[in-house]
Design an enzyme around this catalytic site. Structure first.
Site, PDB file in Angstrom:
ATOM      1  N   ALA A   1      79.966  83.750  35.903  1.00  0.00           N
ATOM      2  CA  ALA A   1      81.392  83.062  35.375  1.00  0.00           C
ATOM      3  C   ALA A   1      81.545  83.590  33.837  1.00  0.00           C
ATOM      4  O   ALA A   1      80.861  83.446  33.236  1.00  0.00           O
ATOM      5  CB  ALA A   1      81.378  81.623  35.592  1.00  0.00           C
TER       6      ALA A   1
ATOM      7  N   GLY B   1      77.589  83.409  39.196  1.00  0.00           N
ATOM      8  CA  GLY B   1      78.483  83.464  39.979  1.00  0.00           C
ATOM      9  C   GLY B   1      78.486  84.731  40.846  1.00  0.00           C
ATOM     10  O   GLY B   1      79.162  85.010  41.886  1.00  0.00           O
TER      11      GLY B   1
ATOM     12  N   GLU C   1      76.319  84.823  43.648  1.00  0.00           N
ATOM     13  CA  GLU C   1      76.846  83.947  44.726  1.00  0.00           C
ATOM     14  C   GLU C   1      77.880  84.625  45.357  1.00  0.00           C
ATOM     15  O   GLU C   1      78.233  84.459  46.685  1.00  0.00           O
ATOM     16  CB  GLU C   1      77.297  82.754  43.975  1.00  0.00           C
ATOM     17  CG  GLU C   1      76.232  81.868  43.463  1.00  0.00           C
ATOM     18  CD  GLU C   1      76.768  80.455  42.768  1.00  0.00           C
ATOM     19  OE1 GLU C   1      76.308  79.325  43.166  1.00  0.00           O
ATOM     20  OE2 GLU C   1      77.557  80.708  41.692  1.00  0.00           O
TER      21      GLU C   1
ATOM     22  N   GLU D   1      72.165  79.745  35.725  1.00  0.00           N
ATOM     23  CA  GLU D   1      72.878  78.851  35.036  1.00  0.00           C
ATOM     24  C   GLU D   1      72.161  77.546  34.415  1.00  0.00           C
ATOM     25  O   GLU D   1      72.584  76.903  33.377  1.00  0.00           O
ATOM     26  CB  GLU D   1      73.635  78.026  36.151  1.00  0.00           C
ATOM     27  CG  GLU D   1      74.668  79.143  36.759  1.00  0.00           C
ATOM     28  CD  GLU D   1      74.387  80.098  38.198  1.00  0.00           C
ATOM     29  OE1 GLU D   1      75.013  80.560  38.559  1.00  0.00           O
ATOM     30  OE2 GLU D   1      73.022  80.129  38.017  1.00  0.00           O
TER      31      GLU D   1
END
Length: 273
Positions: free
Chosen positions: A80, A124, A127, A147
């Protein structure tokens, strides 16, 4: 930041310009590439909106049977966009659905998604890759959920999908330490299907997509639904769901064509009906 391109395909709305992705359709296979090179393809609100829109359009296009999702040689997706997230409060992040639509949309995409990874697939980005059905990675690709290093946890399903892919203890170590693994290590864990030489990841992913696209679209969708159920429900419920999907395929034209072609020793011509 370069503009993406969109190749017209029957069933889609037509020509569009994208800021953060590119989309090309070649026969039954579409290739979507993340295109934020200056940010290592980090997910931001614009990319999320464009990728969700592209997946909506590709799912609605009956001529597209499989989708390859890729980034660049340098990075599939580094996670992200921390710069964009850093100013958000708890209320902001929870009310705005800042990034969650992209994982939700990819996770429920009805057609097969083949992830083509190179460089980095982190946070992300990993993911997003785990929302796909098959993962191909270039040698040396780094994968991880870092993260924890910035004071948060995976928000796009990493705490759920990673343990299912590699087991609780390996996933726990990766998530709690933020450590990265190589593509080769990821393959040994069951997180990656194939590891290929540098520069060959997109070619290999496309080859798999073409193979999948040659099968009956209705059978492929049914198989994908049955496999997804195996990760979400108990065994007895999953078996029941699998049986209902199996029975349903006996009412399709593709089943008749597939079995006739087998008996007649010819290649089937599936219509997705």
């Amino acid at each position: 930041m370069g503009l993406g391109f969109f190749t017209f395909s029957p069933g889609l709305s037509g020509m569009e310009n994208y800021q953060t992705i590119s989309v090309a359709v070649d026969g039954p296979v579409a290739t979507v590439r993340l295109n934020r090179p200056d940010a290592l393809n980090a997910l931001n609100s614009v990319l999320v909106r464009e990728l969700v829109g592209a997946l909506d359009a590709l799912e609605a296009d009956d001529s597209v049977r499989c989708v390859v999702l890729a980034g660049s040689d340098r990075a599939f997706c580094a996670g992200a966009d921390v710069k964009e997230m850093s100013t958000l409060s708890m209320d902001d992040i929870s009310k705005a659905d800042h990034l969650s639509p992209v994982w939700e949309r990819a996770g429920r995409f009805e057609k097969p998604l083949v992830a083509a990874l190179s460089g980095y697939a982190l946070g992300g980005g990993l993911e997003l890759a785990m929302c796909c059905d098959v993962i191909v990675a270039s040698e040396g690709t780094k994968l991880g959920q870092p993260e924890i290093n910035i004071g948060i946890i995976p928000g796009g399903g990493g705490t759920q999908r990673l343990p299912r892919a590699v087991g609780r203890y390996r996933a726990t170590e990766m998530i709690l330490t933020g450590a990265m693994v190589t593509a080769e290590e990821a393959k040994s864990m069951g997180l990656v299907n194939r590891v290929v030489p540098p520069g060959k990841y997109l070619e290999e992913a496309t080859k798999i997509a073409v193979e999948i696209a040659s099968k009956s679209p209705v059978a492929v969708r049914a198989a994908k639904k049955a496999i997804a159920a195996s990760q979400e429900v108990g065994l007895s419920q999953g078996l029941e769901s699998n049986l209902m999907l199996f029975y349903g395929l006996f009412a399709t034209e593709d089943k008749k064509e597939g079995m006739s072609a087998f008996l007649e020793k010819r290649k089937p011509s599936f219509k997705g009906k």
